[in-house]
Design an enzyme around this catalytic site. Structure first.
Site, PDB file in Angstrom:
ATOM      1  N   GLU A   1       2.310  -9.456  11.642  1.00 34.25           N
ATOM      2  CA  GLU A   1       2.033  -9.098  10.243  1.00 34.25           C
ATOM      3  C   GLU A   1       3.348  -8.840   9.485  1.00 34.25           C
ATOM      4  O   GLU A   1       3.530  -9.276   8.361  1.00 34.25           O
ATOM      5  CB  GLU A   1       1.144  -7.847  10.220  1.00 34.25           C
TER       6      GLU A   1
ATOM      7  N   ASP B   1       0.771  -1.241   0.000  1.00 31.98           N
ATOM      8  CA  ASP B   1       0.000   0.000   0.000  1.00 31.98           C
ATOM      9  C   ASP B   1       0.808   1.300   0.000  1.00 31.98           C
ATOM     10  O   ASP B   1       0.511   2.212  -0.754  1.00 31.98           O
ATOM     11  CB  ASP B   1      -0.916   0.040   1.234  1.00 31.98           C
TER      12      ASP B   1
HETATM   13  C1  DGY Z   1      -5.722  -1.774   4.407  1.00 35.90           C
HETATM   14  O1  DGY Z   1      -6.825  -1.359   4.744  1.00 35.90           O
HETATM   15  O2  DGY Z   1      -4.680  -1.522   5.029  1.00 35.90           O
HETATM   16  C2  DGY Z   1      -5.631  -2.682   3.257  1.00 35.90           C
HETATM   17  O3  DGY Z   1      -4.339  -2.981   2.908  1.00 35.90           O
HETATM   18  C3  DGY Z   1      -6.425  -2.217   2.073  1.00 35.90           C
HETATM   19  O4  DGY Z   1      -6.705  -3.340   1.298  1.00 35.90           O
END
Ligand code: DGY
Length: 528
Positions: free
Chosen positions: A475, A245
């Site tokens: 994570e 992201d």
């Molecule tokens: C988040 O909300 O962090 C996700 O990666 C979006 O898919």
């Protein structure tokens, strides 16, 4: 059936395997690994059936590694002192994150079914409950759109702990069943793993026969909707589609003006420290894209390609798609669907061409490309090494990538950092700007083995074992300290412990790369 007994892909494809992989073994260094953590889960509650199933497979693993009557001291130490509890926790983690046919990545932080998470998690389930593994993929594809797209998130049940949820993607009175964007297409890679290593051939044949046309439709969607100009590589229209992201690869392309957004509350910051998440400015840009796509009607994906202010050739998506095409081709041959092999070969042919534009000879790295400006994003990220996983790099390119990778690893105690640790944009805690991700380590390690770089693959494997053994099923991980970051009891980290770290390559996910030797013919020196 044991992995070693299974007919090799090379046999099936007439010798098209790029290289076979030696098994990665626990190294002496791991015997001294100090376990400093308490188990993340108290009162482990794996069912006897789960445990027996994993135990049997683990024993098979140990025998296939040692090839002797008994276990070596190193293997015993590895098995008993280091990995038993993490494997049991991994099984327990998947059971706890199972909301009925689908696995959420982590409670509260990600309470729905995520596309690439689920495809990876299916490989984890397969290690101890094959029927449940197939169900994971079935449930994911139950959210597939008519045009073939598999959305990034499927909202099966309501939840109040995530933003932006179904009422933002849809309307408060008419919540959407899914997002209107996608994620890297891991499904074919995982489906091949399930199919190739099944102990229930009948079930696998039935499931794969149902699933194959759906996966094929999703790959066709990628080329139709996201490569209408025939570049050979596909575009992503939102950083969320890459799965990475807030990668620095998007920094320059994310400079477009922010729209006048409705007020919103970040729920992710209730669950994870803000220093480990994308910034507010980044979120404002994410939401600007989301609302613009909504205004344009998500369903017209071909239109979105032309109107999006963000359109990138992402290395992660394209490397996964390329590798998934190889596995889809393998599955097509196994299922007797020879008619689609030619179509997949064309995607692979064009992909080899498309990847050429992403290579920078001077730095010896691949980069993402902004399709709107034509410029390569100058950020050195771990995605640069994923063309090895695709098998699209030449031998010379692989050597240069490895040179860079060695330098990165010499600069941090735990690899692979998601950004070059010497780059000013490196942030060791912030999501995709520095932390280590086990799934990326798996892909890089797998690619390195195929190109014959066993030593550095072993180093990444060892780091992954050390990180998960010490910090648990987090994570992601701080490459400078090894500390776990982000969400707790994370499903795909658990799946990687089961389907990769606990298994020899002969039965681990993605152990063999198959497909046409297009590139080998151009570069006869690539190791086989
Ligand atoms: C988040 O909300 O962090 C996700 O990666 C979006 O898919």
């Amino acid at each position: 059936m044991a992995g070693e007994d299974f007919p090799s892909v090379g046999d099936a494809l007439g010798g098209c395997v790029i290289a076979s992989q030696p098994a990665l073994a626990p190294t002496p260094a791991l015997q001294n690994l100090k376990i400093t953590r308490a188990p993340s889960l108290e009162n482990l509650n794996t069912t006897p059936k789960d445990r027996t199933c994993w135990r049997e497979k683990s024993l098979r693993r140990l025998f296939s590694l040692s090839k002797s009557n008994g276990l070596s001291k190193t293997e015993e130490a590895f098995e008993d002192n280091v990995r038993v509890s993490i494997v049991e926790e991994s099984i327990e983690c998947l059971r706890r994150n199972d909301l009925g046919g689908y696995t959420i990545p982590a409670h509260n932080l990600y309470p729905f079914q995520w596309n690439w998470d689920s495809a990876i998690v299916a490989a984890g389930w397969a290690v101890f409950d094959e029927a449940r593994a197939w169900e994971e993929l079935d449930t994911l594809f139950s959210g597939q759109w008519e045009d073939g797209m598999v959305p990034s998130i499927v909202f099966h049940k309501p939840s109040t702990t995530y933003f932006p949820g179904p009422e933002i993607w849809g309307l408060p009175g008419n919540p959407s069943r899914s997002t209107g964007i996608t994620q890297p297409p891991v499904a074919a890679i995982s489906a091949r793993f399930l199919f190739e290593h099944t102990e229930n051939v009948k079930l696998a044949e039935k499931k794969m026969t149902d699933l194959f046309p759906k996966i094929l439709a999703s790959h066709r969607w990628w080329y139709k909707a996201r490569d209408p100009e025939n570049k050979g590589v596909v575009a992503i229209l939102h950083p969320w589609e890459s799965g990475m992201d807030n990668s620095p690869s998007w920094d320059a392309a994310m400079q477009f003006p922010i729209d006048n957004l409705p007020p919103y509350e970040r729920k992710d910051l209730h669950h994870v420290n803000a220093s480990m998440r994308p910034t507010k400015d980044t979120y404002d840009h994410y939401l600007t894209l989301l609302y613009r796509f909504k205004a344009e009607n998500f369903y017209d994906s071909e239109k979105l390609y032309w109107v999006s202010p963000f359109r990138m050739t992402d290395l992660c998506t394209n490397s996964i798609l390329f590798r998934a095409n190889r596995d889809l081709r393998w599955l097509a041959i196994k299922l007797g669907k020879d008619d689609v092999v030619k179509e997949i070969d064309e995607w692979l042919d064009r992909g080899f061409e498309g990847f050429r534009q992403l290579w920078d000879e001077k730095s010896g790295l691949y980069y993402c490309q902004d399709q709107l400006t034509g410029k390569l994003a100058d950020a050195p990220t771990s995605a640069a090494f994923l063309p090895l996983f695709a098998g699209v790099a030449s031998k010379d390119q692989a050597a240069k990538l490895v040179e860079n990778l060695r330098r990165w690893l010499d600069n941090v105690p735990f690899g692979v950092p998601s950004t070059d640790p010497k780059d000013p944009r490196f942030e060791p805690l912030r999501y995709w700007r520095g932390p280590v991700w086990i799934i990326v380590n798996w892909m890089i390690c797998n690619g390195l083995l195929h190109y014959g770089y066993d030593d550095i693959a072993q180093r990444i494997y060892d780091d992954s074992v050390a990180l998960t053994s010490n910090a648990g099923l987090k994570e992601y991980f701080d490459p400078k300290t090894g500390e776990g970051c982000g969400g707790e009891l994370f499903s795909w980290t658990a799946a990687m412990c089961l389907a990769w770290l606990d298994r020899p390559n002969a039965i681990s996910i993605g152990h063999k790369m198959s497909g046409p030797k297009i590139h080998l013919e151009q570069d006869s020196t690539l190791p086989r």
